[in-house]
Design a protein around this motif. Structure first.
Motif, PDB file in Angstrom:
ATOM      1  N   ILE A   1      49.585  74.663  20.950  1.00  0.00           N
ATOM      2  CA  ILE A   1      50.777  75.287  20.379  1.00  0.00           C
ATOM      3  C   ILE A   1      51.993  74.909  21.211  1.00  0.00           C
ATOM      4  CG2 ILE A   1      51.941  77.469  19.860  1.00  0.00           C
ATOM      5  CD1 ILE A   1      49.183  78.751  19.484  1.00  0.00           C
ATOM      6  N   CYS A   2      53.021  74.349  20.559  1.00  0.00           N
ATOM      7  CA  CYS A   2      54.305  74.008  21.169  1.00  0.00           C
ATOM      8  C   CYS A   2      54.106  73.018  22.325  1.00  0.00           C
ATOM      9  CB  CYS A   2      55.050  75.271  21.578  1.00  0.00           C
ATOM     10  SG  CYS A   2      56.808  74.984  21.948  1.00  0.00           S
ATOM     11  N   ILE A   3      54.383  73.420  23.572  1.00  0.00           N
ATOM     12  CA  ILE A   3      54.144  72.513  24.693  1.00  0.00           C
ATOM     13  C   ILE A   3      52.667  72.144  24.779  1.00  0.00           C
ATOM     14  CG2 ILE A   3      54.187  72.325  27.217  1.00  0.00           C
ATOM     15  CD1 ILE A   3      56.898  71.969  26.140  1.00  0.00           C
ATOM     16  N   GLY A   4      51.810  73.019  24.290  1.00  0.00           N
ATOM     17  CA  GLY A   4      50.382  72.709  24.232  1.00  0.00           C
ATOM     18  C   GLY A   4      50.056  71.556  23.308  1.00  0.00           C
ATOM     19  N   LEU A   5      50.933  71.232  22.382  1.00  0.00           N
ATOM     20  CA  LEU A   5      50.848  69.987  21.607  1.00  0.00           C
ATOM     21  C   LEU A   5      51.368  68.824  22.445  1.00  0.00           C
ATOM     22  CD1 LEU A   5      50.814  68.090  19.062  1.00  0.00           C
ATOM     23  CD2 LEU A   5      53.048  69.065  18.496  1.00  0.00           C
ATOM     24  N   GLN A   6      52.567  68.976  22.997  1.00  0.00           N
ATOM     25  CA  GLN A   6      53.207  67.865  23.701  1.00  0.00           C
ATOM     26  C   GLN A   6      52.406  67.389  24.910  1.00  0.00           C
ATOM     27  OE1 GLN A   6      57.299  68.900  24.523  1.00  0.00           O
ATOM     28  NE2 GLN A   6      57.712  69.458  22.403  1.00  0.00           N
ATOM     29  N   LEU A   7      51.769  68.323  25.607  1.00  0.00           N
ATOM     30  CA  LEU A   7      50.994  67.964  26.798  1.00  0.00           C
ATOM     31  C   LEU A   7      49.787  67.087  26.486  1.00  0.00           C
ATOM     32  CD1 LEU A   7      51.095  71.369  28.691  1.00  0.00           C
ATOM     33  CD2 LEU A   7      51.764  69.180  29.688  1.00  0.00           C
ATOM     34  N   LEU A   8      49.341  67.051  25.250  1.00  0.00           N
ATOM     35  CA  LEU A   8      48.184  66.236  24.894  1.00  0.00           C
ATOM     36  C   LEU A   8      48.477  64.746  24.952  1.00  0.00           C
ATOM     37  CD1 LEU A   8      46.853  68.214  21.785  1.00  0.00           C
ATOM     38  CD2 LEU A   8      46.166  68.459  24.186  1.00  0.00           C
ATOM     39  N   PHE A   9      49.762  64.370  24.936  1.00  0.00           N
ATOM     40  CA  PHE A   9      50.136  62.970  24.838  1.00  0.00           C
ATOM     41  C   PHE A   9      50.399  62.342  26.208  1.00  0.00           C
ATOM     42  CE2 PHE A   9      50.521  64.643  20.653  1.00  0.00           C
ATOM     43  CZ  PHE A   9      50.145  63.586  19.830  1.00  0.00           C
ATOM     44  N   ASP A  10      50.742  61.058  26.210  1.00  0.00           N
ATOM     45  CA  ASP A  10      50.827  60.290  27.450  1.00  0.00           C
ATOM     46  C   ASP A  10      52.048  60.614  28.302  1.00  0.00           C
ATOM     47  OD1 ASP A  10      48.477  58.671  27.035  1.00  0.00           O
ATOM     48  OD2 ASP A  10      49.603  57.502  25.556  1.00  0.00           O
ATOM     49  N   HIS A  11      53.203  60.767  27.636  1.00  0.00           N
ATOM     50  CA  HIS A  11      54.449  60.803  28.407  1.00  0.00           C
ATOM     51  C   HIS A  11      55.526  61.546  27.624  1.00  0.00           C
ATOM     52  CE1 HIS A  11      58.376  59.147  29.750  1.00  0.00           C
ATOM     53  NE2 HIS A  11      57.816  59.245  30.944  1.00  0.00           N
ATOM     54  N   SER A  12      56.408  62.248  28.347  1.00  0.00           N
ATOM     55  CA  SER A  12      57.539  62.928  27.727  1.00  0.00           C
ATOM     56  C   SER A  12      58.848  62.457  28.346  1.00  0.00           C
ATOM     57  CB  SER A  12      57.414  64.444  27.907  1.00  0.00           C
ATOM     58  OG  SER A  12      58.568  65.100  27.398  1.00  0.00           O
ATOM     59  N   GLU A  13      59.872  62.317  27.509  1.00  0.00           N
ATOM     60  CA  GLU A  13      61.208  62.031  27.996  1.00  0.00           C
ATOM     61  C   GLU A  13      61.782  63.195  28.792  1.00  0.00           C
ATOM     62  OE1 GLU A  13      62.818  58.942  24.538  1.00  0.00           O
ATOM     63  OE2 GLU A  13      63.596  60.995  24.609  1.00  0.00           O
ATOM     64  N   GLU A  14      61.235  64.390  28.596  1.00  0.00           N
ATOM     65  CA  GLU A  14      61.716  65.556  29.325  1.00  0.00           C
ATOM     66  C   GLU A  14      61.259  65.467  30.781  1.00  0.00           C
ATOM     67  OE1 GLU A  14      62.061  70.386  28.781  1.00  0.00           O
ATOM     68  OE2 GLU A  14      60.352  69.347  27.884  1.00  0.00           O
ATOM     69  N   GLY A  15      62.185  65.121  31.654  1.00  0.00           N
ATOM     70  CA  GLY A  15      61.854  64.998  33.071  1.00  0.00           C
ATOM     71  C   GLY A  15      60.984  63.803  33.402  1.00  0.00           C
ATOM     72  N   ASN A  16      60.872  62.848  32.473  1.00  0.00           N
ATOM     73  CA  ASN A  16      60.046  61.658  32.694  1.00  0.00           C
ATOM     74  C   ASN A  16      58.639  62.056  33.146  1.00  0.00           C
ATOM     75  OD1 ASN A  16      59.519  58.878  32.801  1.00  0.00           O
ATOM     76  ND2 ASN A  16      60.052  58.752  34.969  1.00  0.00           N
ATOM     77  N   ALA A  17      58.055  63.013  32.411  1.00  0.00           N
ATOM     78  CA  ALA A  17      56.791  63.627  32.821  1.00  0.00           C
ATOM     79  C   ALA A  17      55.598  62.967  32.144  1.00  0.00           C
ATOM     80  CB  ALA A  17      56.805  65.114  32.483  1.00  0.00           C
ATOM     81  N   ALA A  18      54.536  62.778  32.907  1.00  0.00           N
ATOM     82  CA  ALA A  18      53.274  62.303  32.355  1.00  0.00           C
ATOM     83  C   ALA A  18      52.503  63.477  31.778  1.00  0.00           C
ATOM     84  CB  ALA A  18      52.447  61.607  33.429  1.00  0.00           C
ATOM     85  N   GLY A  19      51.923  63.271  30.604  1.00  0.00           N
ATOM     86  CA  GLY A  19      51.095  64.294  29.993  1.00  0.00           C
ATOM     87  C   GLY A  19      49.640  64.122  30.375  1.00  0.00           C
ATOM     88  N   LEU A  20      48.737  64.698  29.583  1.00  0.00           N
ATOM     89  CA  LEU A  20      47.309  64.666  29.876  1.00  0.00           C
ATOM     90  C   LEU A  20      46.608  63.441  29.301  1.00  0.00           C
ATOM     91  CD1 LEU A  20      46.416  68.430  29.278  1.00  0.00           C
ATOM     92  CD2 LEU A  20      47.044  67.289  31.420  1.00  0.00           C
ATOM     93  N   SER A  21      47.291  62.673  28.459  1.00  0.00           N
ATOM     94  CA  SER A  21      46.745  61.434  27.874  1.00  0.00           C
ATOM     95  C   SER A  21      45.434  61.665  27.129  1.00  0.00           C
ATOM     96  CB  SER A  21      46.572  60.363  28.946  1.00  0.00           C
ATOM     97  OG  SER A  21      47.825  59.944  29.447  1.00  0.00           O
ATOM     98  N   ILE A  22      45.335  62.814  26.483  1.00  0.00           N
ATOM     99  CA  ILE A  22      44.195  63.063  25.594  1.00  0.00           C
ATOM    100  C   ILE A  22      44.386  62.293  24.288  1.00  0.00           C
ATOM    101  CG2 ILE A  22      43.037  64.862  24.241  1.00  0.00           C
ATOM    102  CD1 ILE A  22      43.759  66.789  26.572  1.00  0.00           C
ATOM    103  N   LEU A  23      45.635  62.181  23.864  1.00  0.00           N
ATOM    104  CA  LEU A  23      46.006  61.424  22.669  1.00  0.00           C
ATOM    105  C   LEU A  23      47.071  60.392  23.041  1.00  0.00           C
ATOM    106  CD1 LEU A  23      46.405  64.444  20.220  1.00  0.00           C
ATOM    107  CD2 LEU A  23      44.450  62.883  20.335  1.00  0.00           C
ATOM    108  N   PRO A  24      47.007  59.190  22.474  1.00  0.00           N
ATOM    109  CA  PRO A  24      48.029  58.188  22.796  1.00  0.00           C
ATOM    110  C   PRO A  24      49.333  58.465  22.057  1.00  0.00           C
ATOM    111  CG  PRO A  24      46.430  57.263  21.267  1.00  0.00           C
ATOM    112  CD  PRO A  24      45.925  58.634  21.627  1.00  0.00           C
TER     113      PRO A  24
END
Length: 214
Positions: A81-104
């Motif tokens: 949900i919300c950030i819980g969606l975004q964290l599944l991916f590789d990278h965010s422009e928000e703060g140049n942050a790496a995600g969990l890379s569960i999904l490309p």
């Protein structure tokens, strides 16, 4: 026995999520937890979140929850949900942050230059309030939810999956963006079902009944 574990990494209104789940599943044990063992033991996992992506990643790691979330997303009915969606991916422009890379894929910010509606009026960022969600393809979690149903959003960033086939829902603000994804046992949404009244409760109810298969 934990039926539903709500992952607590200090980022988000977890009480509203847990209360909504308890409402739709009164016979289930819902636990808000930061214990990896609870997450591993749970039948299904909800991964919510609010706030800035770098803060979320930092807090997730500080609590030792990264691997627990990755493992849960591999084999349990899993709702982001919300950030819980975004964290599944590789990278965010928000703060140049790496995600969990569960999904490309990546997470991008709404571009200010694009934020004009059909009448030329400026649209605000964050995207906040009710918006229609259109179903890209069928999924058990859409059962008895109308195409174009309205859900409640609060976000400035949106996901861009590398594999367009995982999109199961989208909204327009003003351009089309992916708002819901599904792959195998994972379903994740940008909006807040716990704040979306009847439609949101129906989505949560469908998740509780879902066996984790597409």
């Amino acid at each position: 026995m934990i039926d539903i574990a709500v992952v607590d990494y200090g980022m988000g209104n977890l009480r509203s999520v847990s209360k909504a789940l308890e409402h739709v599943a009164p016979g289930k044990r819902v636990v808000v937890t930061s214990d990896p063992a609870d997450i591993a033991a749970a039948e299904r996992v909800v991964f919510p979140g609010q706030g800035a992506m770098p803060d979320c990643v930092r807090e997730l790691d500080a609590r030792g929850l990264r691997q627990a979330v990755i493992s849960a997303a591999a084999d349990k009915p899993f709702l982001g949900i919300c950030i819980g969606l975004q964290l599944l991916f590789d990278h965010s422009e928000e703060g140049n942050a790496a995600g969990l890379s569960i999904l490309p894929g990546n997470v991008k910010r709404f571009a200010d230059a694009d934020m004009v509606d059909a009448n030329g009026a400026r649209l605000k960022v964050p995207h906040m309030g009710w918006n229609e969600v259109y179903q890209s393809r069928p999924h058990p979690i859409w059962n008895d939810i109308a195409d174009g149903e309205r859900f409640y959003y609060v976000h400035s960033y949106y996901v861009v999956p590398e594999d367009a086939e995982i999109e199961v829902g989208y909204s327009n603000y003003p351009k089309r963006f992916t708002s819901c994804i599904a792959r195998d046992n994972i379903f994740a949404v940008q909006f807040h079902p716990e704040k979306s009244q009847h439609a949101g409760l129906k989505l949560l109810s469908n998740f509780v009944a879902w066996d984790g298969r597409p």
